[in-house]
Scaffold this motif. Sequence first.
Motif, mmCIF file in Angstrom:
data_model
loop_
_atom_site.group_PDB
_atom_site.id
_atom_site.type_symbol
_atom_site.label_atom_id
_atom_site.label_comp_id
_atom_site.label_asym_id
_atom_site.label_seq_id
_atom_site.Cartn_x
_atom_site.Cartn_y
_atom_site.Cartn_z
ATOM 1 N N ILE A 194 29.213 -40.278 17.422
ATOM 2 C CA ILE A 194 29.326 -41.484 16.606
ATOM 3 C C ILE A 194 28.631 -42.651 17.307
ATOM 4 O O ILE A 194 28.786 -42.853 18.511
ATOM 5 N N ALA A 195 27.867 -43.411 16.534
ATOM 6 C CA ALA A 195 27.235 -44.631 17.026
ATOM 7 C C ALA A 195 27.793 -45.796 16.211
ATOM 8 O O ALA A 195 27.483 -45.929 15.028
ATOM 9 N N ALA A 196 28.631 -46.596 16.844
ATOM 10 C CA ALA A 196 29.213 -47.747 16.148
ATOM 11 C C ALA A 196 28.143 -48.806 15.915
ATOM 12 O O ALA A 196 27.248 -49.006 16.736
ATOM 13 N N LEU A 197 28.255 -49.482 14.790
ATOM 14 C CA LEU A 197 27.334 -50.553 14.428
ATOM 15 C C LEU A 197 28.126 -51.825 14.180
ATOM 16 O O LEU A 197 29.318 -51.769 13.843
ATOM 17 N N PRO A 198 27.518 -52.991 14.316
ATOM 18 C CA PRO A 198 28.241 -54.226 14.007
ATOM 19 C C PRO A 198 28.584 -54.296 12.522
ATOM 20 O O PRO A 198 27.844 -53.797 11.677
ATOM 21 N N ASP A 199 29.728 -54.892 12.217
ATOM 22 C CA ASP A 199 30.108 -55.084 10.819
ATOM 23 C C ASP A 199 29.059 -55.933 10.108
ATOM 24 O O ASP A 199 28.370 -56.768 10.722
ATOM 25 N N SER A 200 28.947 -55.732 8.805
ATOM 26 C CA SER A 200 28.046 -56.575 8.012
ATOM 27 C C SER A 200 28.636 -57.982 7.912
ATOM 28 O O SER A 200 29.789 -58.230 8.293
ATOM 29 N N LYS A 201 27.858 -58.918 7.389
ATOM 30 C CA LYS A 201 28.348 -60.293 7.243
ATOM 31 C C LYS A 201 29.554 -60.374 6.315
ATOM 32 O O LYS A 201 30.394 -61.265 6.443
ATOM 33 N N TRP A 202 29.653 -59.412 5.373
ATOM 34 C CA TRP A 202 30.810 -59.360 4.491
ATOM 35 C C TRP A 202 31.965 -58.580 5.119
ATOM 36 O O TRP A 202 32.984 -58.355 4.474
ATOM 37 N N THR A 224 26.871 -56.719 0.587
ATOM 38 C CA THR A 224 27.741 -57.148 -0.503
ATOM 39 C C THR A 224 29.198 -56.986 -0.065
ATOM 40 O O THR A 224 29.476 -56.425 0.994
ATOM 41 N N PRO A 225 30.147 -57.452 -0.872
ATOM 42 C CA PRO A 225 31.557 -57.333 -0.476
ATOM 43 C C PRO A 225 32.055 -55.903 -0.311
ATOM 44 O O PRO A 225 33.096 -55.698 0.323
ATOM 45 N N PHE A 226 31.335 -54.902 -0.898
ATOM 46 C CA PHE A 226 31.834 -53.532 -0.757
ATOM 47 C C PHE A 226 30.752 -52.532 -0.317
ATOM 48 O O PHE A 226 31.063 -51.357 -0.127
ATOM 49 N N TYR A 227 29.520 -52.993 -0.093
ATOM 50 C CA TYR A 227 28.434 -52.059 0.208
ATOM 51 C C TYR A 227 27.410 -52.726 1.109
ATOM 52 O O TYR A 227 27.076 -53.910 0.934
ATOM 53 N N ALA A 228 26.893 -51.946 2.090
ATOM 54 C CA ALA A 228 25.827 -52.447 2.958
ATOM 55 C C ALA A 228 24.781 -51.360 3.135
ATOM 56 O O ALA A 228 25.114 -50.180 3.308
ATOM 57 N N ARG A 229 23.512 -51.757 3.091
ATOM 58 C CA ARG A 229 22.389 -50.844 3.314
ATOM 59 C C ARG A 229 21.522 -51.431 4.422
ATOM 60 O O ARG A 229 21.158 -52.612 4.363
ATOM 61 N N ALA A 243 15.898 -44.845 10.660
ATOM 62 C CA ALA A 243 16.824 -44.260 9.695
ATOM 63 C C ALA A 243 17.252 -45.297 8.666
ATOM 64 O O ALA A 243 17.292 -46.502 8.944
ATOM 65 N N VAL A 244 17.561 -44.819 7.467
ATOM 66 C CA VAL A 244 18.186 -45.640 6.433
ATOM 67 C C VAL A 244 19.671 -45.296 6.428
ATOM 68 O O VAL A 244 20.046 -44.118 6.471
ATOM 69 N N GLN A 245 20.518 -46.313 6.411
ATOM 70 C CA GLN A 245 21.963 -46.102 6.508
ATOM 71 C C GLN A 245 22.690 -46.917 5.449
ATOM 72 O O GLN A 245 22.270 -48.037 5.122
ATOM 73 N N GLU A 246 23.766 -46.351 4.913
ATOM 74 C CA GLU A 246 24.595 -47.111 3.989
ATOM 75 C C GLU A 246 26.058 -46.881 4.302
ATOM 76 O O GLU A 246 26.459 -45.811 4.772
ATOM 77 N N SER A 247 26.855 -47.911 4.071
ATOM 78 C CA SER A 247 28.308 -47.837 4.201
ATOM 79 C C SER A 247 28.927 -48.408 2.942
ATOM 80 O O SER A 247 28.480 -49.438 2.419
ATOM 81 N N LEU A 248 29.970 -47.731 2.460
ATOM 82 C CA LEU A 248 30.605 -48.085 1.196
ATOM 83 C C LEU A 248 32.110 -48.134 1.388
ATOM 84 O O LEU A 248 32.697 -47.247 2.011
ATOM 85 N N ASP A 249 32.745 -49.173 0.856
ATOM 86 C CA ASP A 249 34.199 -49.325 0.906
ATOM 87 C C ASP A 249 34.719 -49.434 -0.526
ATOM 88 O O ASP A 249 34.613 -50.484 -1.165
ATOM 89 N N MET A 250 35.254 -48.315 -1.033
ATOM 90 C CA MET A 250 35.714 -48.299 -2.423
ATOM 91 C C MET A 250 37.029 -49.046 -2.609
ATOM 92 O O MET A 250 37.376 -49.424 -3.727
ATOM 93 N N ARG A 251 37.768 -49.290 -1.557
ATOM 94 C CA ARG A 251 38.967 -50.124 -1.672
ATOM 95 C C ARG A 251 38.564 -51.560 -1.974
ATOM 96 O O ARG A 251 39.208 -52.236 -2.772
#
Length: 271
Positions: A194-202, A224-229, A243-251
């Motif tokens: 695992i490579a941790a990344l800094p949180d997005s601005k949201w 965005t408030p629930f998605y970062a690319r 690499a292209v990376q995305e993180s999604l928070d459905m909550r």
Amino acid sequence: MFSPYYKKSGRGDPLDHCALNVALYGPQARWAMTERRRDTVARDASSLAIGPSNVRWENGALTIDIVEGDTRLFVPWQRPVRGTVRVFPEMLNRAAFALDRNENHIWHCLAPCARIEVAMTSPGISWSGKAYLDHNRGAEPLETGFNTWHWSRAHLKEGALVCYEGERGDGSLFASALRFDRHGVPEPVELPPIAALPDSKWGITRRTRSDIGVAEVRRTWEDTPFYARSELASRFLGEEVVAVQESLDMRRFSSRLVQFMLPYRMPRRKR
């Protein structure tokens, strides 16, 4: 799948909630995601028309004719978004993968490696380069199946590597790494650390994988408030990669605030 109108309708008629999403980043940024009704949608085995835009297979390429308008809230008038995108698969993968035990959510990496040609008339920009094409489908709402997910993809000297992981709606975890060879055949490989990344601005938690457990965010394209690319500098299978990376928070997606905000980013039109 992110349509607030589709969610509010009870998700009974997906063809009545179709949109073509276009995201251009940089000095001439554009964003288009206009939802359209069933009577403006037409499809057959090789083409899909959504309002004035259409997507079709033509001469071995996925051709996307874009006839849209900028739908960002802070743009005081709707600037046109016009152009043609052609995606030429360099390999095709026939295998799809279930992301949950009941196979309610299916991911299919159609073209792990592809070439792309972009010719926009509004804004007047064009380029060519590397591309990727995948597809998701599901038998239940995305927020039911998942709390979060993290995905990343990188071209290798031969083929590509895709890492997919997250937390399902029931709290169970999933994680996989697939290497696609030069023919597009997938093979599971050992998950890099695992490579941790800094949180997005949201405040979206981001994560990826890397041979050495370290990766760097070079650019954040979508926050965005629930998605970062994002674009990352990383290392996979001994190769230095972009690499292209995305993180999604459905909550976050399911929150009342986000559901209130979405129509301002994604309008719904009759035509």
